[in-house]
Every structure is written in structure tokens, then in C-alpha cells.
Design an enzyme around this catalytic site. Sequence first.
Site, PDB file in Angstrom:
ATOM      1  N   ASN A  26       6.153 -20.759   4.873  1.00  0.00           N
ATOM      2  CA  ASN A  26       6.809 -19.460   5.657  1.00  0.00           C
ATOM      3  C   ASN A  26       6.717 -18.416   4.301  1.00  0.00           C
ATOM      4  OD1 ASN A  26       8.362 -17.327   6.507  1.00  0.00           O
ATOM      5  ND2 ASN A  26      10.254 -18.386   6.713  1.00  0.00           N
TER       6      ASN A  26
ATOM      7  N   HIS B 286      15.207 -18.626  11.812  1.00  0.00           N
ATOM      8  CA  HIS B 286      15.585 -18.674  10.485  1.00  0.00           C
ATOM      9  C   HIS B 286      16.782 -18.039  10.211  1.00  0.00           C
ATOM     10  CE1 HIS B 286      14.619 -18.057   6.281  1.00  0.00           C
ATOM     11  NE2 HIS B 286      13.999 -19.145   6.240  1.00  0.00           N
TER      12      HIS B 286
HETATM   13  P1  13P Z   1      12.657 -20.898  -0.313  1.00  0.00           P
HETATM   14  O1  13P Z   1      11.577 -22.140  -0.304  1.00  0.00           O
HETATM   15  O2  13P Z   1      12.106 -19.768  -0.963  1.00  0.00           O
HETATM   16  O3  13P Z   1      13.821 -21.425  -0.828  1.00  0.00           O
HETATM   17  O4  13P Z   1      12.727 -20.595   1.138  1.00  0.00           O
HETATM   18  C1  13P Z   1      12.853 -21.403   2.148  1.00  0.00           C
HETATM   19  C2  13P Z   1      12.989 -20.947   3.471  1.00  0.00           C
HETATM   20  O5  13P Z   1      13.676 -20.042   3.627  1.00  0.00           O
HETATM   21  C3  13P Z   1      11.714 -21.406   4.152  1.00  0.00           C
HETATM   22  O6  13P Z   1      11.986 -20.960   5.621  1.00  0.00           O
END
Ligand code: 13P
Length: 251
Positions: free
Chosen positions: A9, A95
Amino acid sequence: MRQPLVAGNWKMNGSTDSVNALIEGLRAGIDTVTTAEMAVCPPYVYIPQVAARLAGTPISYGAQDVSDQEAGAYTGEVAPGMLADIGCKYAIVGHSERRSIYGESDEFTASKFAAARKAGLIPILCVGELLEEREQGITEQVVERQLDAVIDLEGIAAFASAVIAYEPVWAIGTGKTATPDQAQDVHAFIRGKLAGLDKAVADGVRILYGGSMNPGNAAELLAMQDIDGGLIGGASLKPDDFLAIGQAANA
Ligand code: 13P
């Protein structure tokens, strides 16, 4: 067996040049990932560029969000059919940044999930608790409420063509990862809840972990019985780190 899925993401990051460099890095190393399916979710505007540059690779792509509407006067929205039209396989819905920063409710998330499936996309439904909810001991109730909104609208069978991502909000972008046992407990709870409604669907659905997953902690998380991959934020912007997470799922 559930094929692991490692999805990046990218959030609101990138430029024409950095996207080209990132995809070039992934192309160069994708042969080292033998078991997991790899996918990337760029900002909408870069999806066609990513699609063109990924041609001929096994890497899938999707969007970070999607409209709950099919078409029409919805300024600023992107319809699920448009994403399917340009070859997207996945759309992330719910999300925590959409839920907390933009106030998207469980019901609105469920309607996006439904719209995505109707257009032939595979929704990646994010669920997860805030730090204060974990501290209050209500993690399972929160995750159950988020799942129930989708089950109420779409039915349990919809999860035969969907992915779930458990992302504890306190672990996102903080460098603070859930321990493998903490994550496994919630993953097992999610699968158990679905199994109470349909065992075959529960056995088949991929449940990803997300929250500060990186090359250093991926292997122990991915080794847990109910963790079927990762939804990766920061580390997905570095091709070598993202590939290393994919490699950690090699059989
Ligand atoms: P991080 O891996 O930067 O903690 O983000 C996780 C996330 O929100 C994936 O959707």
C-alpha cells in the site's frame, strides 16, 4: 492451501520517476519470490503507468480505495468498474486512515466492499483496533463489528472472493509491530468467527497482517498459522525490502 499474498500500500507517495524506479526494482528481483503472490496498490493516477511497467510479470495491482457508486455525478470519486477496466485485481477498502481521517463508517466501508465485488474486483477489507481499544480489552469486539457490517450487507459467501487485512492501528507507521502471538490471536479470532458461519469460506480466505511489517519481522509473522501474508506500507516503497518480505513467504 492458501497462497500467501504480500500487497504494498504505497499510500500518497510517489512521482513518475520514483514509480518507474520502484517497478524496475521489483521486476529485477521478482524471481526470488517463489511462493507468495505480490501486488502493489499505487495512488490512482499512477495505476496505468504501473500496469504498463508490470506487463509480463506475475505482480498484480490494485487501488487504495474505491467509490461505493457505479457511475455518475460523484465529483472526485473513482468507480470500481473503472479500476476493473484498467486491469486492477484488488481494491483496499476500510483502511484505518480512511476510517479515522476521513470518517468512513463501517456501513460505508461495507458498501464499498459490495461495489468492488460487483465490478469484479477483490476487496481487501481492513479491520483493526485503536490503541485505546486494545487497552480497554475490546479488540475482538471492534474487529467483529467491522466484519459484521460487511457480513450483514453481503453475506458470508462474499468472503470467498475477498481478502481481509488485520491492521492494528497502533502498529501502522509507528515501527511498533504486533508480536506474532498478538497478531495470530486476532487472525484466529477472525477465521473462527467466519468458520461459525461457513467453514469452507473461513478456511479459504486470506487474512493479511499489516502494521510496520518489514524484512526483519516478516518471517516470524508469516510463520503463524492464520497469517496469510502482509499489507505493507513504508517497506513497500523500497523494492529490496518489499521483495525480502515476499521472500520470507517462500516455501
Ligand atoms: P506501515 O507498514 O507503514 O506500518 O503501514 C501499514 C499499512 O497501513 C498498510 O496498509
